[in-house]
Motif scaffolding. Sequence first.
Motif, short mmCIF file in Angstrom:
data_model
loop_
_atom_site.label_atom_id
_atom_site.label_comp_id
_atom_site.label_asym_id
_atom_site.label_seq_id
_atom_site.Cartn_x
_atom_site.Cartn_y
_atom_site.Cartn_z
N THR A 1 -47.79 26.94 -43.66
CA THR A 1 -48.73 27.93 -44.19
C THR A 1 -48.26 29.37 -44.00
OG1 THR A 1 -49.99 27.86 -42.13
CG2 THR A 1 -50.72 26.43 -43.92
N GLN A 2 -47.33 29.60 -43.11
CA GLN A 2 -46.83 30.96 -42.90
C GLN A 2 -45.78 31.35 -43.94
OE1 GLN A 2 -45.48 30.81 -38.89
NE2 GLN A 2 -47.53 31.09 -38.02
N THR A 3 -44.88 30.44 -44.26
CA THR A 3 -43.80 30.75 -45.21
C THR A 3 -44.08 30.21 -46.61
OG1 THR A 3 -42.59 28.74 -44.65
CG2 THR A 3 -42.07 30.74 -43.39
N HIS A 4 -45.10 29.40 -46.76
CA HIS A 4 -45.46 28.74 -48.02
C HIS A 4 -44.39 27.77 -48.50
CE1 HIS A 4 -49.07 31.25 -49.06
NE2 HIS A 4 -48.54 31.91 -48.07
N TYR A 5 -43.56 27.30 -47.57
CA TYR A 5 -42.62 26.24 -47.90
C TYR A 5 -43.34 24.90 -47.81
CZ TYR A 5 -38.63 29.40 -47.42
OH TYR A 5 -37.73 30.43 -47.58
N TYR A 6 -42.94 23.97 -48.65
CA TYR A 6 -43.48 22.62 -48.56
C TYR A 6 -42.33 21.63 -48.66
CZ TYR A 6 -43.29 22.94 -53.67
OH TYR A 6 -42.88 23.13 -54.96
N TYR A 7 -42.60 20.44 -48.12
CA TYR A 7 -41.58 19.40 -48.02
C TYR A 7 -42.16 18.08 -48.50
CZ TYR A 7 -39.86 22.86 -44.66
OH TYR A 7 -39.46 24.02 -44.06
N PHE A 8 -41.35 17.35 -49.26
CA PHE A 8 -41.72 16.00 -49.67
C PHE A 8 -40.84 15.01 -48.94
CE2 PHE A 8 -43.04 18.19 -53.67
CZ PHE A 8 -44.36 17.80 -53.64
N PRO A 9 -41.39 13.87 -48.56
CA PRO A 9 -40.54 12.86 -47.92
C PRO A 9 -39.61 12.21 -48.95
CG PRO A 9 -42.76 12.02 -48.23
CD PRO A 9 -42.78 13.45 -48.66
N ASP A 10 -38.53 11.63 -48.44
CA ASP A 10 -37.57 10.98 -49.33
C ASP A 10 -37.84 9.48 -49.46
OD1 ASP A 10 -36.96 10.46 -46.73
OD2 ASP A 10 -34.82 10.93 -46.87
N PHE A 11 -39.04 9.07 -49.11
CA PHE A 11 -39.42 7.65 -49.24
C PHE A 11 -40.71 7.55 -50.07
CE2 PHE A 11 -40.97 9.31 -45.20
CZ PHE A 11 -42.33 9.09 -45.31
N GLU A 12 -40.93 6.38 -50.61
CA GLU A 12 -42.15 6.12 -51.38
C GLU A 12 -43.34 6.02 -50.44
OE1 GLU A 12 -42.55 5.54 -54.76
OE2 GLU A 12 -40.46 6.15 -55.07
N VAL A 13 -44.50 6.43 -50.92
CA VAL A 13 -45.71 6.39 -50.10
C VAL A 13 -46.05 4.94 -49.74
CG1 VAL A 13 -48.17 6.95 -50.03
CG2 VAL A 13 -46.56 8.54 -51.06
N LYS A 14 -45.78 4.02 -50.64
CA LYS A 14 -46.09 2.61 -50.37
C LYS A 14 -45.20 2.03 -49.28
CE LYS A 14 -43.10 0.98 -54.03
NZ LYS A 14 -42.95 0.24 -55.23
N ASP A 15 -44.04 2.66 -49.01
CA ASP A 15 -43.11 2.18 -47.98
C ASP A 15 -43.28 2.89 -46.65
OD1 ASP A 15 -42.02 0.56 -49.97
OD2 ASP A 15 -40.51 2.08 -50.51
N ILE A 16 -44.37 3.59 -46.45
CA ILE A 16 -44.54 4.41 -45.25
C ILE A 16 -44.80 3.54 -44.02
CG2 ILE A 16 -47.02 4.77 -45.56
CD1 ILE A 16 -46.58 7.62 -44.58
N THR A 17 -44.12 3.90 -42.96
CA THR A 17 -44.37 3.30 -41.64
C THR A 17 -44.42 4.45 -40.64
OG1 THR A 17 -42.01 3.05 -41.15
CG2 THR A 17 -43.10 1.18 -42.24
N ILE A 18 -44.80 4.15 -39.44
CA ILE A 18 -44.85 5.18 -38.41
C ILE A 18 -43.44 5.70 -38.12
CG2 ILE A 18 -45.33 5.58 -35.96
CD1 ILE A 18 -47.91 4.19 -36.29
N GLU A 19 -42.47 4.81 -38.15
CA GLU A 19 -41.09 5.23 -37.88
C GLU A 19 -40.56 6.16 -38.99
OE1 GLU A 19 -41.94 1.83 -37.77
OE2 GLU A 19 -42.23 1.97 -35.61
N THR A 20 -40.79 5.81 -40.26
CA THR A 20 -40.30 6.65 -41.35
C THR A 20 -41.01 8.00 -41.37
OG1 THR A 20 -41.83 5.63 -42.93
CG2 THR A 20 -39.58 4.75 -42.84
N MET A 21 -42.30 7.99 -41.06
CA MET A 21 -43.04 9.25 -41.03
C MET A 21 -42.61 10.10 -39.84
SD MET A 21 -45.16 10.82 -42.84
CE MET A 21 -46.13 12.27 -42.74
N SER A 22 -42.38 9.50 -38.70
CA SER A 22 -41.89 10.23 -37.52
C SER A 22 -40.53 10.85 -37.79
CB SER A 22 -41.79 9.31 -36.31
OG SER A 22 -43.04 8.83 -35.93
N ASP A 23 -39.66 10.06 -38.41
CA ASP A 23 -38.33 10.57 -38.76
C ASP A 23 -38.44 11.75 -39.72
OD1 ASP A 23 -35.43 10.48 -38.81
OD2 ASP A 23 -35.67 9.69 -40.86
N PHE A 24 -39.30 11.63 -40.72
CA PHE A 24 -39.51 12.71 -41.68
C PHE A 24 -40.02 13.97 -41.00
CE2 PHE A 24 -42.69 14.70 -44.60
CZ PHE A 24 -41.77 15.35 -45.43
#
Length: 168
Positions: free
Chosen positions: A42-65
Amino acid sequence: MASKYREIYHRDFQFLWMTDVETVNSITMAFLATPVILVLNTQTHYYYFPDFEVKDITIETMSDFLNRVRDGNIQPMGGTGFLQRLKRIFYDLFTTVISIWQSSRWLFLLMFGLPTAVVSIVCYSICCMEGADDVPEEDSDLEEEGEEETGQEIENLESSKPFHEKAD
């Protein structure tokens, strides 16, 4: 993940669930399909998208992201630079026009169709109509013939005058 790994991520991230896709579209200036995962600074107005599909999300992939975002290993998008501001102006204009079109076709035609028609008529009038000073070639030929005839008539009148008037 927000509650289980609070000690690790709370200092750098706040988690939010949104059902309103319009807000996410406004942040990214794109039309995204739901569901979507997005990390926003919110300070720099940068945003990031993960490099994985939402349907493939796990705690490990989200933590890594999230770790890669925090470490700066993912290329940010957005920001507040000149090109982003210019893009924001055009995005806002485009979404406003689309929302007017979707809400009322008649209002859209009145707001955009009528001025377009008026400008088109004015441009046509300026470019394609003959001016008052323009004389077609046929008319100029007739005027030249008329001048010759007028000159001959003057000579005929002078020759028909009595002798005593010619001497003067």
